[in-house]
Design a protein around this motif. Structure first.
Motif, PDB file in Angstrom:
ATOM      1  N   CYS A 338       0.808  -1.231   0.000  1.00 50.66           N
ATOM      2  CA  CYS A 338       0.000   0.000   0.000  1.00 50.66           C
ATOM      3  C   CYS A 338       0.835   1.271   0.000  1.00 50.66           C
ATOM      4  O   CYS A 338       0.494   2.255   0.663  1.00 50.66           O
ATOM      5  CB  CYS A 338      -1.018   0.015   1.141  1.00 50.66           C
ATOM      6  N   THR A 343      -1.237   1.709  -4.440  1.00 44.59           N
ATOM      7  CA  THR A 343      -2.644   1.747  -4.023  1.00 44.59           C
ATOM      8  C   THR A 343      -3.512   2.350  -5.125  1.00 44.59           C
ATOM      9  O   THR A 343      -4.574   1.814  -5.473  1.00 44.59           O
ATOM     10  CB  THR A 343      -2.799   2.558  -2.727  1.00 44.59           C
ATOM     11  N   LEU A 344      -3.047   3.461  -5.691  1.00 49.25           N
ATOM     12  CA  LEU A 344      -3.816   4.108  -6.752  1.00 49.25           C
ATOM     13  C   LEU A 344      -3.851   3.268  -8.022  1.00 49.25           C
ATOM     14  O   LEU A 344      -4.854   3.263  -8.747  1.00 49.25           O
ATOM     15  CB  LEU A 344      -3.244   5.491  -7.050  1.00 49.25           C
ATOM     16  N   MET A 347      -6.526   0.681  -7.532  1.00 49.93           N
ATOM     17  CA  MET A 347      -7.837   1.317  -7.655  1.00 49.93           C
ATOM     18  C   MET A 347      -8.165   1.655  -9.107  1.00 49.93           C
ATOM     19  O   MET A 347      -9.272   1.410  -9.584  1.00 49.93           O
ATOM     20  CB  MET A 347      -7.879   2.588  -6.807  1.00 49.93           C
ATOM     21  N   ALA A 369      -7.999   2.728   1.675  1.00 50.29           N
ATOM     22  CA  ALA A 369      -8.495   1.770   0.679  1.00 50.29           C
ATOM     23  C   ALA A 369      -9.608   0.905   1.253  1.00 50.29           C
ATOM     24  O   ALA A 369     -10.606   0.620   0.579  1.00 50.29           O
ATOM     25  CB  ALA A 369      -7.342   0.900   0.176  1.00 50.29           C
ATOM     26  N   VAL A 374     -12.526  -0.911  -1.323  1.00 48.43           N
ATOM     27  CA  VAL A 374     -11.836  -1.612  -2.404  1.00 48.43           C
ATOM     28  C   VAL A 374     -10.719  -2.522  -1.891  1.00 48.43           C
ATOM     29  O   VAL A 374      -9.931  -3.037  -2.681  1.00 48.43           O
ATOM     30  CB  VAL A 374     -11.252  -0.609  -3.417  1.00 48.43           C
ATOM     31  N   ARG A 410     -17.108  -2.998  -5.848  1.00 48.58           N
ATOM     32  CA  ARG A 410     -16.732  -1.621  -5.562  1.00 48.58           C
ATOM     33  C   ARG A 410     -15.443  -1.243  -6.294  1.00 48.58           C
ATOM     34  O   ARG A 410     -15.298  -0.112  -6.781  1.00 48.58           O
ATOM     35  CB  ARG A 410     -16.572  -1.431  -4.046  1.00 48.58           C
ATOM     36  N   ALA A 411     -14.484  -2.183  -6.382  1.00 49.17           N
ATOM     37  CA  ALA A 411     -13.229  -1.920  -7.090  1.00 49.17           C
ATOM     38  C   ALA A 411     -13.496  -1.612  -8.562  1.00 49.17           C
ATOM     39  O   ALA A 411     -12.923  -0.665  -9.128  1.00 49.17           O
ATOM     40  CB  ALA A 411     -12.280  -3.109  -6.956  1.00 49.17           C
ATOM     41  N   LEU A 414     -15.335   1.918  -8.821  1.00 44.71           N
ATOM     42  CA  LEU A 414     -14.433   3.046  -8.612  1.00 44.71           C
ATOM     43  C   LEU A 414     -13.550   3.261  -9.831  1.00 44.71           C
ATOM     44  O   LEU A 414     -13.338   4.397 -10.275  1.00 44.71           O
ATOM     45  CB  LEU A 414     -13.562   2.809  -7.371  1.00 44.71           C
ATOM     46  N   SER A 415     -13.041   2.174 -10.405  1.00 44.43           N
ATOM     47  CA  SER A 415     -12.200   2.255 -11.591  1.00 44.43           C
ATOM     48  C   SER A 415     -12.940   2.925 -12.745  1.00 44.43           C
ATOM     49  O   SER A 415     -12.397   3.820 -13.415  1.00 44.43           O
ATOM     50  CB  SER A 415     -11.751   0.851 -12.010  1.00 44.43           C
ATOM     51  N   TRP A 418     -13.363   6.722 -12.029  1.00 40.68           N
ATOM     52  CA  TRP A 418     -12.119   7.468 -12.170  1.00 40.68           C
ATOM     53  C   TRP A 418     -11.748   7.667 -13.639  1.00 40.68           C
ATOM     54  O   TRP A 418     -11.282   8.734 -14.025  1.00 40.68           O
ATOM     55  CB  TRP A 418     -10.992   6.754 -11.441  1.00 40.68           C
TER      56      TRP A 418
END
Length: 442
Positions: A338, A343-344, A347, A369, A374, A410-411, A414-415, A418
């Motif tokens: 992480c 981490t980003l 995501m 996170a 995620v 959720r992962a 979020l992707s 973004w």
């Protein structure tokens, strides 16, 4: 505003701290700015610039980026030879020496600015002297914060003290040239032109923190700035192996370029991967050759490599194209330390994270996170050690079992969000920089 005309004529000098975790996001920002037409002078030590110089097709793809060598003072070279002009593989007792040498490079940096005469300097959180050098030449200077740690300080110092005392002790007590890291940070924040601070983040992450104190000015997200998948020599074997696996069935294991597992932790990780019965790619690294373990064969449990090779369950590597692997449809989980960049990346590519933070800002990143839905964290903080049972349980939960369905959903969500907002967020940041420089000219 005639943005195109201003963009084409505007030049920027960028100066990251001498660590891969800082150079990499600075370079990603440089690439995005160069695409917008800015002329970028990317300044760092030769050893930090070496990986960038080795990137295939650099001259063709990023003609607006010019690499500028910053030479640290020769008076430090006996104790700090050029291959130690980066935190990568730097012996711990030389960390302060590197920062002192970086401080002493202000005259060399000033000479670079006098030669290039840019309209803007983008600097990092540990070098308030960079702002001074710019101001002495009437050049605007803006801070770029590459970690969520520095963003979180802006909102709640008390939270940091309570949640990560080891980190705060480092920030408050490790003084170099009379400045602690926290003093350097605040000087850099409050000196940023127009009170604009660029942050490697998204509006969604910023919303998690609420409104910062007024002293921190205008926090401007530039997006996740994750690396795009790139082709490298030797990738074919990895990609061929991934192509044979089912969608979202493989877990990628990597602890970054500057975090290293102990011998005991490596053994527990190996057994945990076997117990999970999930296919995996594992990047195993040792600290600069100083580890007593000489080879991967000696580090891993007896028979482990033979078993996974026969079963076709895993690949053991000493380096891997992380972005390319995470972007692959077969990737279903990311065992990570992480670091903020990693981490980003997890995501951005929609890969749920199995968090095993090691130190620094990593526990904060892991907590964020998990809060964003995620990631799940392996219980291994403080006195609690990594165990094979907890590793296997976390991997199976995220990649296979029904109870991990929400983290996987959720992962992906979020992707997708973004990717839709990435260009919009970056455009806002670009306009802020253009306005700042234009106001200075007026």
């Amino acid at each position: 505003m005639e943005s195109n005309k201003q963009e084409k004529s505007m030049s920027i000098v960028m100066l990251p701290y001498l660590a891969h975790g800082h150079v990499s996001p600075f370079y990603e920002l440089a690439k995005r700015l160069s695409i917008k037409g800015f002329h970028i002078y990317f300044c760092s030590t030769p050893i930090c610039l070496e990986p960038i110089r080795n990137i295939n097709h650099f001259d063709h793809d990023h003609m607006n980026i010019h690499l500028i060598d910053l030479q640290l003072p020769s008076s430090f070279h006996q104790e700090l030879p050029p291959h130690y002009h980066s935190t990568t593989n730097l012996p711990p007792h030389l960390v302060k020496t590197l920062l002192a040498a970086f401080d002493a490079s202000k005259p060399a940096f000033s000479d670079i600015l006098k030669t290039l005469r840019p309209e803007l300097v983008i600097y990092d959180v540990f070098q308030p002297w960079a702002v001074e050098a710019a101001r002495e030449l009437n050049i605007e200077a803006v801070l770029f914060s590459t970690s969520v740690q520095s963003q979180r300080i802006k909102y709640d110092v008390t939270y940091l003290i309570e949640s990560n005392k080891e980190l705060m002790e480092y920030l408050l007590e490790n003084s170099v040239n009379g400045l602690t890291p926290i003093q350097r940070f605040f000087q850099c924040v409050t000196s940023s032109s127009g009170h604009v601070v660029l942050v490697k983040s998204s509006t969604e992450i910023q919303a998690k923190f609420g409104k910062p104190a007024d002293v921190f000015g205008d926090l401007v997200p530039v997006g996740p700035l994750v690396q795009r998948p790139q082709d490298h020599d030797g990738d074919e074997k990895i990609m061929d192996w991934l192509n044979k696996k089912e969608a979202s069935s493989v877990v990628f294991v990597s602890f970054g370029s500057e975090s290293f597992l102990s011998q005991e932790e490596i053994e527990e990780m190996a057994h945990g991967l076997e117990l999970s019965n999930v296919d995996f790619i594992w990047v195993v690294r040792f600290h600069g050759g100083h580890n007593n373990v000489k080879t991967i064969h000696e580090a891993l449990p007896q028979g482990f490599l033979d078993r996974i090779q026969i079963q076709g369950k895993g690949l053991i590597l000493d380096w891997a194209p992380q972005a390319k692997i995470l972007a692959h449809t077969s990737s279903g989980g990311f065992v990570s330390h992480c670091g903020w960049n990693s981490t980003l990346e997890g995501m951005m590519y929609g890969v749920p994270i199995i968090a095993i933070p090691q130190g620094g800002d990593q526990p904060l990143n892991a907590t964020l996170a998990v809060d964003m839905g995620v990631a799940i964290e392996v219980p291994a903080r403080g006195e609690k050690k990594i165990t094979r049972q907890e590793v296997a349980k976390a991997i199976k939960t995220v990649v296979v079992e029904e109870q991990g369905k929400e983290v996987r959903r959720r992962a992906k969500e979020l992707s997708e969000n973004w990717k839709k907002k990435e260009d919009e967020e970056f455009h806002v940041a670009v306009e802020k920089l253009l306005q700042l420089v234009q106001q200075s000219k007026n």
